[in-house]
Write an enzyme that holds these catalytic residues in place. Structure first.
Site, PDB file in Angstrom:
ATOM      1  N   CYS A 130       0.809   6.552   1.909  1.00  0.00           N
ATOM      2  CA  CYS A 130       0.801   5.735   2.989  1.00  0.00           C
ATOM      3  C   CYS A 130       1.996   5.566   3.863  1.00  0.00           C
ATOM      4  CB  CYS A 130       0.370   4.244   2.242  1.00  0.00           C
ATOM      5  SG  CYS A 130      -0.943   4.123   1.386  1.00  0.00           S
ATOM      6  N   HIS A 178      -5.526   0.490   8.445  1.00  0.00           N
ATOM      7  CA  HIS A 178      -4.585   1.199   7.828  1.00  0.00           C
ATOM      8  C   HIS A 178      -5.038   2.746   7.969  1.00  0.00           C
ATOM      9  CE1 HIS A 178      -1.438   2.596   5.013  1.00  0.00           C
ATOM     10  NE2 HIS A 178      -2.275   2.303   3.834  1.00  0.00           N
ATOM     11  N   CYS A 214       3.883  -0.229   0.547  1.00  0.00           N
ATOM     12  CA  CYS A 214       3.699   0.185  -0.724  1.00  0.00           C
ATOM     13  C   CYS A 214       3.147   1.367  -0.621  1.00  0.00           C
ATOM     14  CB  CYS A 214       2.708  -0.813  -1.636  1.00  0.00           C
ATOM     15  SG  CYS A 214       1.238  -1.077  -0.977  1.00  0.00           S
ATOM     16  N   GLY A 223       1.062   4.907  -2.398  1.00  0.00           N
ATOM     17  CA  GLY A 223       0.257   5.200  -3.798  1.00  0.00           C
ATOM     18  C   GLY A 223       0.979   6.097  -4.663  1.00  0.00           C
TER      19      GLY A 223
END
Length: 407
Positions: A90, A362, A392, A394
């Protein structure tokens, strides 16, 4: 030592995967439009003087494969431009900005294009096409996966498996990590729903004010139509409506479609250069990058990644959270935004003030530079100075970038 400054931003509208406005466009095609759009904003810049192109993608395979960044460079007519496709899930495009920042600080280049893309609609894995490779997941994590499945079935409160000498589940689905954050941090369904509604309502207000028009680059589709607005934000969202939604990931869980982000398509980018080069070209920088941070933690509570990453960026700048005027935490899930903001002592009136990914969407590899465009836009709109973006990641990571608005 030169400063790294952002001189242009651009993002596409964000489409809903599989059924939205961008579902049929290839990731290299939409990315090329972003790169060309960025360069069109900078007529003073000779594209042949760009040092490198860094392009993020959370799943650089299939149509996003073959070092897609280099494909994009050639499609944009920049055969002499080296390029690298970057994967930090991400935070892939956040990483591309960090790389440009570091290269400029090291004196190893003056002009960089950073950005990223994710076209989930074009990704066979998300469409469920074909069979997954049985050898893709390391069998050493089989017990961890079984434990995760049992926790999901019973909606157990998360505890760190390392404390029992066990491996964490590095492959755990993101929705399950959000449930783990909620149970371990005592973040209620109501509080998550309230944040989901806040995100939608703030995005609705921003749209009415013309806020996103200033950062969106319209996308031309192959058959002619032009897309210029985000698919995701919903007008008139109420808490009562969101509370009626069923949990998505656990039967007795708290994460629903109303308090987490959807799957999306989109691309975004920025041009970063040294302050000396910007002055030489007569460009007025939008912002300078002050510092960055990157963190690692248990993949089972990856949503708390922003905490340490933000602390690193603030410490390197000699600043505190109270010094920051606006901050953005990517809204993968309301639980992780709330947990991270609580730990950082954030003022919720300064957080994601124009809505976040719950409303906007997203598109994984694009989100870092999308957030940067929104953060700079927000600082300009509200006439503020310092901004912090974080997310955050993954697998159990976090990233953060601290900026100062210059114009």
């Amino acid at each position: 030592m030169p400063e790294a400054v952002i001189v242009a931003t651009a993002r596409t509208p964000i489409g809903r995967a599989f059924k939205g406005s961008l579902k049929d466009i290839r990731p290299d095609d939409i990315s090329t439009q972003v790169v060309q759009g960025l360069l069109a904003k900078l007529p003073e810049l000779d594209p042949t003087t760009i040092d490198d192109l860094y392009w993020g993608c959370a799943d650089p395979s299939g149509k996003a494969g073959n070092n897609m960044a280099r494909v994009i460079a050639v499609m944009a007519g920049l055969d002499g431009l080296p390029a690298a496709t970057i994967n930090r899930f991400c935070a892939s495009s956040t990483q591309t900005m960090r790389m440009a920042f570091h290269a400029i600080k090291a004196g190893e280049g003056e002009i960089f294009v950073s950005g990223g893309v994710e076209c989930v609609s074009q990704n066979a894995a998300f469409r469920g096409a074909g069979e997954s490779d049985p050898d893709a997941l390391n069998p050493i994590f089989a017990d961890a996966q079984a434990r995760s499945a049992e926790m999901a079935r019973t909606n157990a409160t998360w505890t760190d498996p390392r404390e029992q000498g066990l491996l964490p589940d590095v492959y755990l689905a993101m929705g399950q990590t959000a449930e783990n954050v909620a149970t371990s941090r005592g973040i209620s369904r109501l509080r998550q729903d309230e944040w989901g509604v806040t995100s939608q309502n703030r995005a609705e207000a921003a749209i009415k004010a013309g806020f996103f028009e200033r950062e969106i680059l319209p996308v031309t589709l192959a058959d002619g139509p032009v897309v210029s607005t985000d698919d995701g934000p919903r007008a008139g969202v109420t808490l009562e409506a969101v509370q009626a939604l069923n949990p998505v990931f656990r039967e007795n869980g708290t994460v629903t479609a109303g308090n987490c982000c959807p799957l999306n398509d989109g691309a975004s980018g920025v041009v970063i250069m040294s302050d000396t080069k910007a002055k030489e070209l007569g460009l007025t920088p939008l912002a300078r990058i002050i510092s960055t941070g990157v963190s690692g933690l248990s993949p089972e509570i990856m949503g708390m990644g922003p905490v340490e990453a933000c602390r690193q960026a603030l410490a390197r700048a000699g600043m505190s959270i109270k010094d920051i005027d606006l901050y953005e935490i990517n809204e993968a899930f309301a639980s992780q935004v709330l947990g991270s903001a609580d730990d950082l002592g954030m003022d919720f009136d300064r957080l994601n003030v124009h809505g976040g990914a719950i409303a906007l969407g997203h598109p994984f590899g694009s989100t870092g530079t999308r957030i940067m465009a929104t953060l700079i836009n927000g600082l300009q709109t509200k006439d503020k100075q310092f901004g912090l973006e974080s997310m955050c990641v993954g697998g159990g990571q976090g990233m953060a970038i601290l900026i100062e608005r210059l114009s």
